[in-house]
Design an enzyme around this catalytic site. Structure first.
Site, PDB file in Angstrom:
ATOM      1  N   LYS A 148      10.696  14.217  15.266  1.00  5.08           N
ATOM      2  CA  LYS A 148      10.661  14.438  13.819  1.00  5.08           C
ATOM      3  C   LYS A 148      11.882  15.253  13.362  1.00  5.08           C
ATOM      4  O   LYS A 148      12.577  14.869  12.424  1.00  5.08           O
ATOM      5  CB  LYS A 148       9.362  15.170  13.433  1.00  5.08           C
ATOM      6  CG  LYS A 148       9.205  15.369  11.949  1.00  5.08           C
ATOM      7  CD  LYS A 148       8.000  16.215  11.610  1.00  5.08           C
ATOM      8  CE  LYS A 148       8.307  17.668  11.796  1.00  5.08           C
ATOM      9  NZ  LYS A 148       7.215  18.573  11.429  1.00  5.08           N
ATOM     10  N   ASP A 167       6.019  13.389   9.245  1.00  9.04           N
ATOM     11  CA  ASP A 167       5.389  14.707   9.253  1.00  9.04           C
ATOM     12  C   ASP A 167       3.951  14.526   8.758  1.00  9.04           C
ATOM     13  O   ASP A 167       3.463  13.403   8.643  1.00  9.04           O
ATOM     14  CB  ASP A 167       6.191  15.699   8.372  1.00  9.04           C
ATOM     15  CG  ASP A 167       6.069  15.362   6.884  1.00  9.04           C
ATOM     16  OD1 ASP A 167       5.553  14.273   6.534  1.00  9.04           O
ATOM     17  OD2 ASP A 167       6.488  16.192   6.053  1.00  9.04           O
TER      18      ASP A 167
END
Ligand code: SF4
Length: 239
Positions: A148, A167
């Site tokens: 991420k 996320d």
């Protein structure tokens, strides 16, 4: 509640139920087409904007590590001073952990974040001459950098479409939109990468984060007025 308002909500719920049935039996081509419409509608409604403030990939990496479990606003307050003091990977690598912890304390999880940032900076010096690498493969090998974070750095720091940020917001919104039924962020990312054109990956991720933050919120999504309402199998199914 006024009678008229109640009946409007009930009509919306029935409309949603019909749409949900359609979405659950949606064919792959229909899903692809709907995903394309979602990408276009989001692009029209939201700027592809990151709220973290930074001037270079190193600052973005530090800000992204600090943003775990913390608002971007708070991170920006902290980094305004931090970035004046620490200007290179060597500066972070040489940081006194006790001092650094105090400097970032208000972002939460400050001991872990200090360890991550100092180890990340040391690895940058050891392996990359103090420069943040611009490939997914090399980024995810660095301490403190998961996929991420690497996607944020690559997309917003280098303008590269290597993947899609997933996320907590992107995870929730992707599920509600029926773009992925997965729970694992990497599997969700794979589903989204199948549906979204590569040139849009970074911008799409940023827009989905914004959409989850301000419209499709966890507890009370604002379906009324949502730019994706007509494309969403979950519209008006909350509360
Ligand atoms: S706000 Fe409502 S309509 Fe919009 S994406 Fe979220 S669940 Fe769907």
């Amino acid at each position: 509640m006024a009678k008229e308002q109640k009946s409007r909500q009930s009509a919306r719920r029935s409309k949603k139920t019909a749409k949900h049935r359609r979405a659950s039996s949606e064919s792959a081509p229909a899903l692809r087409e709907r995903a394309g419409a979602v990408v276009a509608a989001l692009a029209e409604a939201r700027p592809a904007r990151i709220e973290l403030e930074f001037n270079n990939p190193l600052e973005l990496a530090v800000a992204t590590i600090l943003s775990a479990q913390c608002t971007d606003k708070r991170v920006n307050e902290v980094t305004r001073d931090l970035f004046q003091k620490y200007r290179s990977a060597a500066d972070y690598a040489a940081a006194d952990p006790e001092v650094f912890q105090e400097e970032i304390r208000s972002t939460g999880f400050f001991r872990n974040k200090t360890r991550s940032i100092v180890s990340f900076a040391q690895a940058l010096l050891d392996r990359h001459g103090g420069t943040v690498p611009d490939s997914m493969e090399r980024l995810v090998e660095l301490p403190g950098i998961g996929r991420k974070t690497a996607n944020v750095i690559l997309g917003s720091g280098f303008g590269r479409n290597e993947g899609i940020v997933v996320d907590t917001h992107v995870k929730r919104v992707s599920g509600r939109l029926g773009l992925s039924a997965e729970e694992d962020p990497e599997k969700i990312e794979r589903d989204l990468m199948e549906l979204v054109p590569r040139a849009e990956w970074s911008d799409f991720g940023l827009r989905m984060v914004q959409h989850g933050r301000y419209t499709c919120t966890a507890r009370k999504p604002r379906c009324d007025g949502c730019p994706l309402e007509e494309l969403c199998p979950s519209a008006y199914s909350f509360g």
